[in-house]
Design an enzyme around this catalytic site. Structure first.
Site: not given
Length: 226
Positions: A4, A58-60
């Protein structure tokens, strides 16, 4: 390094997926499935006004990509929750010791989509609730799975759904998603906002996040919105 944090744009999305093949999809995407609806939910007929909730999974980029395609969701923001204002900056959060989780604030119309439906979408396609302090290729406490509730009703519904999923033994591993009250939400830097929709050819997005949106379209056609 976090994927990310270090994305790649060297290959187009279609070419990347054709070269990498289906086996390149992250385990969570391969295992994702439509989960049962919450037994406890807020009745949409009695709903009025707009409500806010915050999810971390997790990754936004990917979490925001999912919820911005949910019918009844008015607006989403990528940001940080769990820490304080002084450390709500990407470079600091990425170190994993600020207490923040990459989060997505969701403004929704409860007359169109219930809070329980948002939870069902979150667990079905947006996150793997059995991964502790990581999600897919990204590791660190900033990628932990969290439901930040904003009202006693949200706390009650989310708690009941976590118990329901646990009792049903849907997952091979224990659910580690946290359920905590929202203290504050800090919007992320502008370049993070709507990242997936603005960069569909980013290799990270193609491999990790496009399958989540595809899952939303496949399993929740009535809720999916282009």
């Amino acid at each position: 390094m976090s994927a990310c944090r270090h994305s790649f744009r060297t290959l187009g999305a279609a070419l990347a997926l054709s070269l990498l093949g289906a086996c390149a999809l992250p385990p969570a995407a391969e295992a994702a499935t439509k989960l049962p609806a919450p037994l406890l939910d807020a009745p949409r007929a009695a709903a009025h006004g707009e409500q806010v909730t915050v999810f971390a999974g997790g990754c936004f980029w990917g979490v925001q990509a999912v919820f911005e395609h949910v019918r009844g969701v008015r607006k989403t923001w990528a940001g940080y929750s769990g820490g304080n204002a002084a450390t709500a900056h990407y470079d600091q959060v990425s170190e994993g010791d600020t207490g923040h989780a990459e989060s997505v604030k969701v403004l929704f119309d409860p007359a169109q989509v219930s809070y329980g439906q948002l939870l069902q979408v979150f667990f079905s396609v947006a996150t793997d609730p059995t991964e502790l302090d990581r999600q897919g290729p990204d590791s660190g406490t900033q990628y932990r799975s969290v439901i930040f509730y904003t009202s006693p009703e949200q706390q009650r519904i989310a708690g009941a759904y976590l118990a329901q999923l646990g009792k049903a033994r849907i997952y091979a591993a224990p659910i580690v998603t946290q359920l905590v009250p929202l203290r504050a939400f800090y919007p992320a830097e502008s370049w993070h906002q709507d990242y997936a929709s603005r960069h569909p050819d980013d290799l990270y997005i193609a491999i990790n996040d496009a399958p989540k949106v595809a899952g939303l379209s496949r399993w929740f056609p009535a809720l999916y919105s282009r």
